[in-house]
Design an enzyme around this catalytic site. Structure first.
Site, PDB file in Angstrom:
ATOM      1  N   ASP A   1      81.339  99.958  44.746  1.00 10.98           N
ATOM      2  CA  ASP A   1      82.469  98.720  45.674  1.00 10.98           C
ATOM      3  C   ASP A   1      82.599  97.501  44.480  1.00 10.98           C
ATOM      4  O   ASP A   1      82.135  97.658  43.376  1.00 10.98           O
ATOM      5  CB  ASP A   1      81.317  98.065  46.677  1.00 10.98           C
ATOM      6  CG  ASP A   1      81.310  98.944  47.974  1.00 10.98           C
ATOM      7  OD1 ASP A   1      81.940  99.965  48.088  1.00 10.98           O
ATOM      8  OD2 ASP A   1      80.635  98.851  48.539  1.00 10.98           O
TER       9      ASP A   1
ATOM     10  N   TYR B   1      70.047 102.882  42.352  1.00 14.88           N
ATOM     11  CA  TYR B   1      70.651 101.812  42.694  1.00 14.88           C
ATOM     12  C   TYR B   1      69.456 100.759  42.439  1.00 14.88           C
ATOM     13  O   TYR B   1      68.512 100.915  42.754  1.00 14.88           O
ATOM     14  CB  TYR B   1      71.210 101.417  44.216  1.00 14.88           C
ATOM     15  CG  TYR B   1      72.216 102.569  44.378  1.00 14.88           C
ATOM     16  CD1 TYR B   1      73.788 101.889  44.217  1.00 14.88           C
ATOM     17  CD2 TYR B   1      72.126 103.875  44.724  1.00 14.88           C
ATOM     18  CE1 TYR B   1      74.628 102.977  44.461  1.00 14.88           C
ATOM     19  CE2 TYR B   1      73.111 104.713  45.248  1.00 14.88           C
ATOM     20  CZ  TYR B   1      74.638 104.334  44.602  1.00 14.88           C
ATOM     21  OH  TYR B   1      75.380 104.948  45.279  1.00 14.88           O
TER      22      TYR B   1
ATOM     23  N   TYR C   1      75.557 105.701  51.397  1.00 13.04           N
ATOM     24  CA  TYR C   1      75.761 104.151  51.324  1.00 13.04           C
ATOM     25  C   TYR C   1      74.532 103.423  51.445  1.00 13.04           C
ATOM     26  O   TYR C   1      74.029 103.394  52.393  1.00 13.04           O
ATOM     27  CB  TYR C   1      76.847 103.952  52.605  1.00 13.04           C
ATOM     28  CG  TYR C   1      78.198 104.617  52.617  1.00 13.04           C
ATOM     29  CD1 TYR C   1      79.227 104.100  51.851  1.00 13.04           C
ATOM     30  CD2 TYR C   1      78.343 105.712  53.167  1.00 13.04           C
ATOM     31  CE1 TYR C   1      80.445 104.724  51.608  1.00 13.04           C
ATOM     32  CE2 TYR C   1      79.540 106.117  53.018  1.00 13.04           C
ATOM     33  CZ  TYR C   1      80.568 105.998  52.495  1.00 13.04           C
ATOM     34  OH  TYR C   1      81.941 106.664  52.170  1.00 13.04           O
TER      35      TYR C   1
END
Ligand SMILES: [Zn+2]
Ligand SMILES: [Zn+2]
Length: 405
Positions: free
Chosen positions: A231, A299, A368
């Site tokens: 993003d 992440y 996600y």
């Protein structure tokens, strides 16, 4: 008389002696020895005591006369006019359909499986280019293609194939999209809102590298192909995300990529950086986009809860495995609405204070993370908020590793 001249005699009979040396030699390429078709035809002329000089060929209408210095002059002019560099090339030609048909019919008549006239023409022009420029003919992938139209007055067109540069990028500043993003109001035409740039964001990971490549290669257009994307507000850290940069119609192909990489990184300091830039094959563009079962991402997420969370429940998060994730509300416009099953491969956490903690999450590609944390109104299940019994949001997210492909 030697039996190998029988076929030559029959072909001469069939064409009433009106056949050029190239066409005669081509039909005899499997019966008479020789380094080229003219040499084969010369042997026939000598043996049968005939002269084929200046004959009007009923097969090719003397097409081979067009492969003269004038043609190479045109070719040379075109190369200079475009100012192109090339190391490899391919030749394609356009030849009158009737000529090709007559050529085929003659082969069929005598049951010959020899080179077609088109192949010979392409080969001869290729040979001429090799002699003049010392460049290699390449059939699989080549820098440029010479399209020679020989139907009437010869015309030369040059197709410049794209240049593909593979590497990995890091995004060190939030708010930069991966690719150029057209202004949502004017759709790229330019309006007051976007300051007449046509863009929603002034710069992108794509443009910050491609502008330099376009300038140096004098290319027409650049396309950025990433192995997935993060993003706009997410950083891309660690060893970076693989990408392929495609430069369309580059005039210049010989680049010092190591030096260029250094310069580009210096200019973009604090924003983006690019590593291990190297030329690659066209197929890499698709390959880096394919996600295989063993691709993964790691992440780092900063989680904020609306109230104090139960620290004893945090341990439950490390057991997260199979996630049923319905297409997030925020991407519903672009993606089909369906439930995907993705896996969390590893998770660790660190408490910051009563309402904050950070997580390192290793997942299958395509999961996600923001929705895994918030639950996305129940569309992601199980989710972090649900496990802790609070409302949780992802405050900050960084990609710290993208697996190799
Ligand atoms: Zn001919
Ligand atoms: Zn606009």
């Amino acid at each position: 008389m030697d039996k190998m001249y029988e076929l030559a005699k029959k072909i001469l009979e069939e064409t009433d002696g009106k056949i050029c040396k190239s066409c005669l030699g081509r039909k005899l390429s499997k019966t008479i020895e020789g380094t080229n078709n003219i040499e084969r035809a010369d042997k026939v002329c000598k043996e049968l005591d005939i002269d084929l000089e200046g004959v009007e060929c009923v097969v090719c209408d003397n097409l081979f006369d067009k492969l003269d210095d004038d043609l190479y002059k045109k070719l040379d002019d075109k190369i200079n006019q475009l100012g192109i560099e090339f190391d490899t090339f391919l030749v394609g030609s356009k030849i009158d359909k009737d000529i090709q048909k007559r050529d085929e019919e003659l082969s069929e008549k005598f049951n010959l499986s020899v080179e077609t006239i088109k192949k010979e023409v392409n080969r001869l022009i290729g040979l001429g280019i090799w002699e003049r420029y010392d460049k290699e003919a390449e059939f699989e992938s080549q820098d440029i293609v010479f399209n020679i139209d020989l139907v009437s007055e010869p015309k030369v067109r040059i197709q410049i194939n794209p240049l593909y540069i593979e590497g990995k990028y890091n995004k060190l500043k939030r708010g930069i999209p991966q690719t150029k993003w057209p202004c949502t109001k004017c759709k790229g035409r330019g309006c007051e809102e976007c300051n007449y740039t046509g863009k929603q964001y002034p710069e992108s990971v794509e443009e910050l590298i491609s502008e330099h490549f376009l300038k140096l290669t004098k290319g027409k257009e650049a396309k950025f192909h990433g192995a997935g994307r993060e993003d706009i507000d997410v950083l891309m850290l660690g060893s970076g995300r693989p990408f392929v940069l495609e430069i369309k119609e580059p005039k210049i192909r010989n680049l010092d990529l190591a030096k260029l990489e250094e310069e580009i990184n210096k200019i973009n300091e604090g924003k983006t950086s690019y590593h291990n830039l190297h030329l690659c094959e066209r197929r890499r563009k698709a390959e880096i986009k394919q996600s295989s079962p063993d691709t993964y991402k790691v992440y780092q997420a900063s989680v904020k809860c609306d109230e104090s969370f139960d620290k004893d429940k945090l341990g439950e998060l490390t057991k997260l495995n199979e996630i049923h994730q319905q297409t997030p509300l925020r991407v519903l416009r672009r993606r089909a609405d369906k439930v995907r099953i993705k896996h969390v491969l590893d998770l660790s956490y660190e408490i910051v204070d009563d309402t904050h903690f950070t997580m390192i999450i290793k997942t299958e590609g395509g999961l996600y993370i923001k929705e895994l944390i918030s639950g996305d109104e129940g569309r992601s299940h199980p989710n972090v908020g649900e496990i802790l019994g609070v409302n949780a949001v992802c405050e900050q997210l960084d990609v710290i590793e993208v697996s190799e492909k």
